[in-house]
Design an enzyme around this catalytic site. Structure first.
Site, PDB file in Angstrom:
ATOM      1  N   GLY A  39      76.316  75.094 102.476  1.00 64.50           N
ATOM      2  CA  GLY A  39      76.487  75.131 103.923  1.00 64.50           C
ATOM      3  C   GLY A  39      75.298  75.709 104.676  1.00 64.50           C
ATOM      4  CD  GLU A  46      79.561  73.559  94.914  1.00 64.01           C
ATOM      5  OE1 GLU A  46      79.403  72.534  95.587  1.00 64.01           O
ATOM      6  OE2 GLU A  46      80.438  74.397  95.167  1.00 64.01           O
ATOM      7  CD  GLU A  71      83.263  77.598 100.549  1.00 63.11           C
ATOM      8  OE1 GLU A  71      84.267  76.859 100.590  1.00 63.11           O
ATOM      9  OE2 GLU A  71      82.125  77.201 100.883  1.00 63.11           O
ATOM     10  CE  LYS A  85      82.758  73.587 101.050  1.00 60.70           C
ATOM     11  NZ  LYS A  85      81.599  74.455 101.159  1.00 60.70           N
ATOM     12  CG  ASN A  91      85.276  71.128  98.681  1.00 59.61           C
ATOM     13  OD1 ASN A  91      86.379  71.108  99.236  1.00 59.61           O
ATOM     14  ND2 ASN A  91      84.713  72.249  98.249  1.00 59.61           N
ATOM     15  CG  HIS A 109      84.162  76.145  96.012  1.00 61.52           C
ATOM     16  ND1 HIS A 109      83.602  77.010  96.946  1.00 61.52           N
ATOM     17  CD2 HIS A 109      83.526  74.958  96.171  1.00 61.52           C
ATOM     18  CE1 HIS A 109      82.692  76.349  97.641  1.00 61.52           C
ATOM     19  NE2 HIS A 109      82.620  75.110  97.187  1.00 61.52           N
ATOM     20  CB  SER A 148      72.484  71.795 101.554  1.00 64.61           C
ATOM     21  OG  SER A 148      73.008  72.945 102.197  1.00 64.61           O
TER      22      SER A 148
HETATM   23  P1  13P Z   1      77.801  71.844 101.531  1.00 67.23           P
HETATM   24  O1  13P Z   1      77.522  70.452 101.023  1.00 67.23           O
HETATM   25  O2  13P Z   1      78.389  71.874 102.909  1.00 67.23           O
HETATM   26  O3  13P Z   1      76.615  72.732 101.362  1.00 67.23           O
HETATM   27  O4  13P Z   1      78.963  72.451 100.593  1.00 67.23           O
HETATM   28  C1  13P Z   1      78.805  72.417  99.221  1.00 67.23           C
HETATM   29  C2  13P Z   1      80.083  72.812  98.588  1.00 67.23           C
HETATM   30  O5  13P Z   1      80.476  73.977  98.635  1.00 67.23           O
HETATM   31  C3  13P Z   1      80.876  71.763  97.938  1.00 67.23           C
HETATM   32  O6  13P Z   1      81.894  72.301  97.172  1.00 67.23           O
END
Ligand code: 13P
Length: 265
Positions: A185, A179, A109, A19, A17, A107, A225
């Site tokens: 992150g 997640e 976010e 982003k 992903n 997601h 992560s």
């Molecule tokens: P990270 O791998 O940067 O922690 O992000 C995970 C994520 O949100 C994947 O959709």
């Protein structure tokens, strides 16, 4: 094995992903570099999907097709309606036409920053399935919810609402990504045991709502992560069928090592 025993062979799916990162030139470079790092043998064993921003999808699609790169094309979200006056939005049929196979939906976010509700997530899941693509439905708890002992209830409620009135045969084809929000992150990964425990909860929740066959066939990813150093241990868990990778998918060598987790055990 009797005829009614569900087929529990689930192909791992490693998804990147991206982003809101990389313009279309950078996207092309990354996908080409990744194709040099990842061998045919790797993709014989696992499915790989890349989820660029919308502005890069056409470029990445062309590169995958013309160079016969065996990665699946993904998107990060879509609108629930097939068309209409929704300025700035992108509809599921538009993604399907571009050869997109996997669409991330719900997601954290999108839920936290853009206020997506479980009802909206459910409508999007249905739109994605209607257009013959595979939803990657994201669920997960905040740190406060985990510390309050509410993590399981949160995840179960998100699944129940997100999959409301979705047929069992459709759930069987889907991907659920667990997640934990506190691991996204942050460099903090859930321990392999905690990740496995929640992914097992996801599967038993699917069994309760959509039956044994759907629960046995749906793939459950862990995200938060994921790095080359922890991928093998996470992927070794019985209920973890893949990884949804953010930051570590933006660098070809690093993402390739995650795809090749079996070699870096
Ligand atoms: P990270 O791998 O940067 O922690 O992000 C995970 C994520 O949100 C994947 O959709």
């Amino acid at each position: 094995m009797s005829d009614t025993t569900p087929d529990t062979v689930r192909r791992p799916l490693i998804s990147g992903n991206w982003k809101m990162n990389l313009n279309h030139f950078e996207a092309l470079k990354l996908v080409q570099e990744l194709s040099y790092e990842v061998t045919r043998d790797d993709v014989d064993a696992v499915d790989v999907s890349v989820h660029p921003p919308f502005t890069d999808i056409r470029t990445v699609q062309t590169a995958l097709e013309s160079d016969r790169i065996p990665f699946h094309l993904g998107a990060q979200h879509c609108h629930a309606e097939p068309s209409g006056a929704f300025t700035g939005e992108v509809a599921a049929p538009m993604l399907a036409k571009l050869g997109v196979r996997y669409v991330i939906v719900g997601h954290s976010e999108r839920r936290e920053v853009f206020g997506e509700t479980d009802d909206l997530v459910n409508a999007k899941v249905k739109a994605i399935l209607k257009n013959e693509m595979v939803p990657i439905l994201c669920v997960g708890e905040t740190l406060d919810e985990r510390e309050a002992g509410e993590a399981e209830a949160k995840v179960k409620a998100q699944l129940k609402a997100g999959l409301s009135r979705v047929k069992a045969e459709q759930v069987a084809t889907m991907v659920v990504a667990y997640e934990p929000i506190w691991a996204i992150g942050t460099g903090k990964t859930a321990s392999a045991d905690d990740a496995q425990a929640m992914c097992q909860t996801v599967r038993s929740s699917l069994e309760a709502t959509h039956g044994e066959d759907a629960a046995a066939s749906a793939r459950v990813q862990y995200g938060g992560s994921v790095k080359p150093i922890n991928a093998a241990e996470l992927m070794g868990q019985p209920d973890i069928d893949g990884a949804l990778v953010g930051g570590a998918s933006l660098e070809a060598e690093t993402f390739a090592k995650i795809i090749q987790y079996r070699l870096h055990d």
